[in-house]
Enzyme design. Structure first.
Site, PDB file in Angstrom:
ATOM      1  N   ASP A 200       0.893  -1.154   0.000  1.00  0.00           N
ATOM      2  CA  ASP A 200       0.000   0.000   0.000  1.00  0.00           C
ATOM      3  C   ASP A 200       0.932   1.205   0.000  1.00  0.00           C
ATOM      4  O   ASP A 200       2.112   1.080   0.302  1.00  0.00           O
ATOM      5  CB  ASP A 200      -0.893   0.022   1.258  1.00  0.00           C
ATOM      6  CG  ASP A 200      -2.175   0.814   1.054  1.00  0.00           C
ATOM      7  OD1 ASP A 200      -3.264   0.205   1.043  1.00  0.00           O
ATOM      8  OD2 ASP A 200      -2.086   2.065   0.890  1.00  0.00           O
TER       9      ASP A 200
ATOM     10  N   ALA B 155       0.065   3.606   2.017  1.00  0.00           N
ATOM     11  CA  ALA B 155      -0.155   4.015   3.416  1.00  0.00           C
ATOM     12  C   ALA B 155       0.475   2.993   4.363  1.00  0.00           C
ATOM     13  O   ALA B 155       0.838   1.886   3.967  1.00  0.00           O
ATOM     14  CB  ALA B 155      -1.654   4.118   3.677  1.00  0.00           C
TER      15      ALA B 155
ATOM     16  N   LEU C 133       1.422   2.860  -6.550  1.00  0.00           N
ATOM     17  CA  LEU C 133       1.109   2.087  -7.762  1.00  0.00           C
ATOM     18  C   LEU C 133       1.525   2.815  -9.040  1.00  0.00           C
ATOM     19  O   LEU C 133       1.816   2.177 -10.053  1.00  0.00           O
ATOM     20  CB  LEU C 133      -0.392   1.774  -7.804  1.00  0.00           C
ATOM     21  CG  LEU C 133      -0.866   0.754  -6.760  1.00  0.00           C
ATOM     22  CD1 LEU C 133      -2.387   0.787  -6.623  1.00  0.00           C
ATOM     23  CD2 LEU C 133      -0.395  -0.651  -7.126  1.00  0.00           C
TER      24      LEU C 133
ATOM     25  N   SER D 104     -15.551  -2.775  -9.687  1.00  0.00           N
ATOM     26  CA  SER D 104     -16.638  -2.192  -8.881  1.00  0.00           C
ATOM     27  C   SER D 104     -17.964  -2.211  -9.626  1.00  0.00           C
ATOM     28  O   SER D 104     -18.005  -2.137 -10.867  1.00  0.00           O
ATOM     29  CB  SER D 104     -16.276  -0.741  -8.543  1.00  0.00           C
ATOM     30  OG  SER D 104     -17.382  -0.075  -7.967  1.00  0.00           O
TER      31      SER D 104
ATOM     32  N   HIS E 296     -19.613   0.202  -9.889  1.00  0.00           N
ATOM     33  CA  HIS E 296     -19.747   1.516 -10.528  1.00  0.00           C
ATOM     34  C   HIS E 296     -19.328   1.514 -12.006  1.00  0.00           C
ATOM     35  O   HIS E 296     -19.534   2.508 -12.691  1.00  0.00           O
ATOM     36  CB  HIS E 296     -19.017   2.577  -9.704  1.00  0.00           C
ATOM     37  CG  HIS E 296     -19.679   2.753  -8.376  1.00  0.00           C
ATOM     38  ND1 HIS E 296     -20.890   3.391  -8.231  1.00  0.00           N
ATOM     39  CD2 HIS E 296     -19.338   2.288  -7.154  1.00  0.00           C
ATOM     40  CE1 HIS E 296     -21.271   3.331  -6.960  1.00  0.00           C
ATOM     41  NE2 HIS E 296     -20.342   2.668  -6.281  1.00  0.00           N
TER      42      HIS E 296
ATOM     43  N   TYR F 174     -14.368   7.394 -11.422  1.00  0.00           N
ATOM     44  CA  TYR F 174     -13.979   6.176 -10.683  1.00  0.00           C
ATOM     45  C   TYR F 174     -14.464   4.924 -11.425  1.00  0.00           C
ATOM     46  O   TYR F 174     -13.670   4.004 -11.708  1.00  0.00           O
ATOM     47  CB  TYR F 174     -14.553   6.255  -9.267  1.00  0.00           C
ATOM     48  CG  TYR F 174     -14.507   4.957  -8.493  1.00  0.00           C
ATOM     49  CD1 TYR F 174     -13.303   4.347  -8.169  1.00  0.00           C
ATOM     50  CD2 TYR F 174     -15.693   4.322  -8.083  1.00  0.00           C
ATOM     51  CE1 TYR F 174     -13.266   3.155  -7.458  1.00  0.00           C
ATOM     52  CE2 TYR F 174     -15.668   3.139  -7.365  1.00  0.00           C
ATOM     53  CZ  TYR F 174     -14.451   2.557  -7.064  1.00  0.00           C
ATOM     54  OH  TYR F 174     -14.421   1.374  -6.368  1.00  0.00           O
TER      55      TYR F 174
ATOM     56  N   LYS G  92     -12.345   1.822 -13.418  1.00  0.00           N
ATOM     57  CA  LYS G  92     -12.490   0.378 -13.183  1.00  0.00           C
ATOM     58  C   LYS G  92     -12.826  -0.338 -14.501  1.00  0.00           C
ATOM     59  O   LYS G  92     -12.387  -1.468 -14.729  1.00  0.00           O
ATOM     60  CB  LYS G  92     -13.559   0.111 -12.130  1.00  0.00           C
ATOM     61  CG  LYS G  92     -13.173   0.587 -10.722  1.00  0.00           C
ATOM     62  CD  LYS G  92     -12.031  -0.213 -10.139  1.00  0.00           C
ATOM     63  CE  LYS G  92     -11.771   0.144  -8.683  1.00  0.00           C
ATOM     64  NZ  LYS G  92     -10.678  -0.641  -8.095  1.00  0.00           N
TER      65      LYS G  92
HETATM   66  P1  NAI Z   1      -9.882   1.656   0.572  1.00  0.00           P
HETATM   67  O1  NAI Z   1      -9.884   3.025  -0.016  1.00  0.00           O
HETATM   68  O2  NAI Z   1     -10.151   1.514   2.018  1.00  0.00           O
HETATM   69  O3  NAI Z   1      -8.472   0.958   0.235  1.00  0.00           O
HETATM   70  C1  NAI Z   1      -7.749   1.218  -0.930  1.00  0.00           C
HETATM   71  C2  NAI Z   1      -6.283   1.250  -0.556  1.00  0.00           C
HETATM   72  O4  NAI Z   1      -5.541   1.558  -1.746  1.00  0.00           O
HETATM   73  C3  NAI Z   1      -5.953   2.335   0.475  1.00  0.00           C
HETATM   74  O5  NAI Z   1      -5.311   1.760   1.601  1.00  0.00           O
HETATM   75  C4  NAI Z   1      -5.038   3.304  -0.267  1.00  0.00           C
HETATM   76  O6  NAI Z   1      -3.984   3.821   0.543  1.00  0.00           O
HETATM   77  C5  NAI Z   1      -4.500   2.444  -1.394  1.00  0.00           C
HETATM   78  N1  NAI Z   1      -4.130   3.272  -2.538  1.00  0.00           N
HETATM   79  C6  NAI Z   1      -4.882   4.238  -3.127  1.00  0.00           C
HETATM   80  N2  NAI Z   1      -4.188   4.823  -4.108  1.00  0.00           N
HETATM   81  C7  NAI Z   1      -2.981   4.205  -4.147  1.00  0.00           C
HETATM   82  C8  NAI Z   1      -1.814   4.394  -4.935  1.00  0.00           C
HETATM   83  N3  NAI Z   1      -1.777   5.315  -5.906  1.00  0.00           N
HETATM   84  N4  NAI Z   1      -0.748   3.610  -4.687  1.00  0.00           N
HETATM   85  C9  NAI Z   1      -0.780   2.679  -3.709  1.00  0.00           C
HETATM   86  N5  NAI Z   1      -1.845   2.464  -2.916  1.00  0.00           N
HETATM   87  C10 NAI Z   1      -2.937   3.228  -3.138  1.00  0.00           C
HETATM   88  O7  NAI Z   1     -10.907   0.787  -0.287  1.00  0.00           O
HETATM   89  P2  NAI Z   1     -11.584  -0.604   0.084  1.00  0.00           P
HETATM   90  O8  NAI Z   1     -12.976  -0.362   0.509  1.00  0.00           O
HETATM   91  O9  NAI Z   1     -10.681  -1.390   0.940  1.00  0.00           O
HETATM   92  O10 NAI Z   1     -11.661  -1.286  -1.351  1.00  0.00           O
HETATM   93  C11 NAI Z   1     -10.616  -2.090  -1.851  1.00  0.00           C
HETATM   94  C12 NAI Z   1     -10.768  -2.189  -3.366  1.00  0.00           C
HETATM   95  O11 NAI Z   1     -12.043  -2.731  -3.665  1.00  0.00           O
HETATM   96  C13 NAI Z   1     -10.674  -0.854  -4.086  1.00  0.00           C
HETATM   97  O12 NAI Z   1      -9.966  -1.042  -5.301  1.00  0.00           O
HETATM   98  C14 NAI Z   1     -12.108  -0.493  -4.377  1.00  0.00           C
HETATM   99  O13 NAI Z   1     -12.229   0.299  -5.545  1.00  0.00           O
HETATM  100  C15 NAI Z   1     -12.742  -1.870  -4.551  1.00  0.00           C
HETATM  101  N6  NAI Z   1     -14.156  -1.864  -4.203  1.00  0.00           N
HETATM  102  C16 NAI Z   1     -14.525  -1.786  -2.886  1.00  0.00           C
HETATM  103  C17 NAI Z   1     -15.874  -1.803  -2.558  1.00  0.00           C
HETATM  104  C18 NAI Z   1     -16.340  -1.798  -1.128  1.00  0.00           C
HETATM  105  O14 NAI Z   1     -17.544  -1.887  -0.904  1.00  0.00           O
HETATM  106  N7  NAI Z   1     -15.460  -1.699  -0.134  1.00  0.00           N
HETATM  107  C19 NAI Z   1     -16.924  -1.842  -3.602  1.00  0.00           C
HETATM  108  C20 NAI Z   1     -16.402  -1.901  -4.938  1.00  0.00           C
HETATM  109  C21 NAI Z   1     -15.067  -1.916  -5.223  1.00  0.00           C
HETATM  110  C1  15L Z   2     -17.416   1.196  -4.361  1.00  0.00           C
HETATM  111  O1  15L Z   2     -16.905   0.949  -5.443  1.00  0.00           O
HETATM  112  C2  15L Z   2     -16.679   1.866  -3.272  1.00  0.00           C
HETATM  113  O2  15L Z   2     -15.308   1.516  -3.276  1.00  0.00           O
HETATM  114  C3  15L Z   2     -17.241   1.595  -1.894  1.00  0.00           C
HETATM  115  O3  15L Z   2     -16.697   2.528  -0.987  1.00  0.00           O
HETATM  116  C4  15L Z   2     -18.783   1.648  -1.862  1.00  0.00           C
HETATM  117  O4  15L Z   2     -19.207   2.944  -1.935  1.00  0.00           O
HETATM  118  C5  15L Z   2     -19.354   0.781  -2.969  1.00  0.00           C
HETATM  119  O5  15L Z   2     -18.752   0.957  -4.217  1.00  0.00           O
HETATM  120  C6  15L Z   2     -20.870   0.967  -3.157  1.00  0.00           C
HETATM  121  O6  15L Z   2     -21.306   1.141  -4.282  1.00  0.00           O
HETATM  122  O7  15L Z   2     -21.606   0.882  -2.177  1.00  0.00           O
END
Ligand code: NAI
Ligand code: 15L
Length: 274
Positions: free
Chosen positions: A42, A44, A60, A119, A121, A144, A148
């Site tokens: 990550d 972070a 990334l 996603s 989306h 966004y 994707k």
């Molecule tokens: P999140 O935002 O909590 O985690 C994403 C991580 O990617 C963060 O820790 C961030 O520091 C890292 N990141 C962002 N930009 C970066 C970069 N340029 N270089 C390196 N690291 C980077 O998101 P979450 O909820 O954990 O989702 C994980 C994945 O699943 C994401 O790709 C998100 O788009 C996808 N997703 C999540 C959904 C959900 O309901 N949580 C729904 C649909 C898709």
């Molecule tokens: C996503 O793609 C986002 O990463 C997540 O934070 C939620 O908002 C999810 O979709 C959603 O549609 O509920």
């Protein structure tokens, strides 16, 4: 950890990107059961590596860092990147450049299987009274969702041209519990997320497959007919939360685009300039 997850699946080194994020923190302890070494990345802070882990801070968009990240890796669970609607330059770095860097590094290091967190989306401008499947044309609901959709195309290219297999999971809403009426259709429990990721890693043949990632919710806009070969059987359901959510949110404005379209509030998020 799922008590029922008995699997012969074992990778020597599995890479989890986005390890500091919400889903990354959830999958980190669970994925250790499926590999000798779990490499975490990550941009972070991810805390210290514990036994069986390697931690590598990586942006990334930095090609050299990503190239080093993929060294010695057998498979990738790619969660890293921008996860909400953001200014274009932010999305460009994490989700566009990041995706190409990841696949180029995978190609050069001979990695053969990637699970990509796409996603819902990608399809956000379908209406909530429509059912979409893996062959429905994308209708992204913002920068966004567009990024994707691009990521899925990258996966398709690297399968067609270089034989790298990917499952693109169009994740619905993966949170501890569904938060609103929309999430009764889109919710994916964390246990089902684990089941899904493991199924995507272990299915014998996937090429580039697209699967919608939700639990077994009674209301759904998604048809996973074309992803049956992945063998994902969700075991949780949003339905146990339905009564409480409907009591909290008894009426909906049927003229509100966030109610009409599958993308919910994302369809109204502003483009944020450049
Ligand atoms: P999140 O935002 O909590 O985690 C994403 C991580 O990617 C963060 O820790 C961030 O520091 C890292 N990141 C962002 N930009 C970066 C970069 N340029 N270089 C390196 N690291 C980077 O998101 P979450 O909820 O954990 O989702 C994980 C994945 O699943 C994401 O790709 C998100 O788009 C996808 N997703 C999540 C959904 C959900 O309901 N949580 C729904 C649909 C898709
Ligand atoms: C996503 O793609 C986002 O990463 C997540 O934070 C939620 O908002 C999810 O979709 C959603 O549609 O509920």
């Amino acid at each position: 950890m799922l008590s029922t997850s008995v699997s012969p699946l074992r990778f020597s080194r599995l890479l989890l990107t986005g390890a500091a994020g919400n889903l990354g923190r959830e999958l980190r302890p669970r994925l250790k059961a499926y590999c000798d070494v779990l490499r975490l990345s990550d941009r972070a802070d991810m805390g210290n590596a514990t036994e069986g882990e390697e931690v590598q801070v990586t942006a990334l968009e930095d090609k050299d860092q990503v190239m080093s990240l993929l060294q010695g890796v057998s498979a990738v669970v790619h969660l890293g990147g921008v996860s909400t609607e953001q200014p274009w330059n932010t999305i460009l770095a994490g989700n566009i450049m990041g995706m190409v860097n990841l696949y180029e590094a995978a190609r050069l290091h001979g990695v053969k299987r990637i699970v990509f967190a796409s996603s819902n989306h990608v399809m956000g401008f379908y209406r909530q009274d429509q059912v979409v499947d893996a062959k429905s044309p994308p209708k992204p609901d913002g920068f966004y969702g567009l990024s994707k959709a691009f990521g899925e195309d990258v996966a398709q290219l690297y399968w067609d041209r270089w034989g790298i297999e990917t499952v693109s999971i169009r994740i619905g809403s993966s949170f501890p519990e569904p938060r609103d009426r929309r999430m009764l259709a889109t919710w994916l429990s964390y246990d089902d997320l684990e089941r899904l990721v493991v199924a995507c890693l272990s299915a014998p043949v996937v090429g580039h497959s697209i699967i919608y990632g939700t639990s077994d919710n009674q209301a759904s806009w998604y048809d996973n007919t074309h992803a049956r070969h992945i063998g994902f059987r969700p075991q949780d359901s949003s339905d146990i939360y339905r009564a409480a959510i409907e009591a909290r949110q008894p009426t909906l404005d049927r003229h509100d685009p966030a109610v009409i379209y599958q993308g919910g509030g994302f369809v109204k998020a502003t483009p944020h300039g450049q």
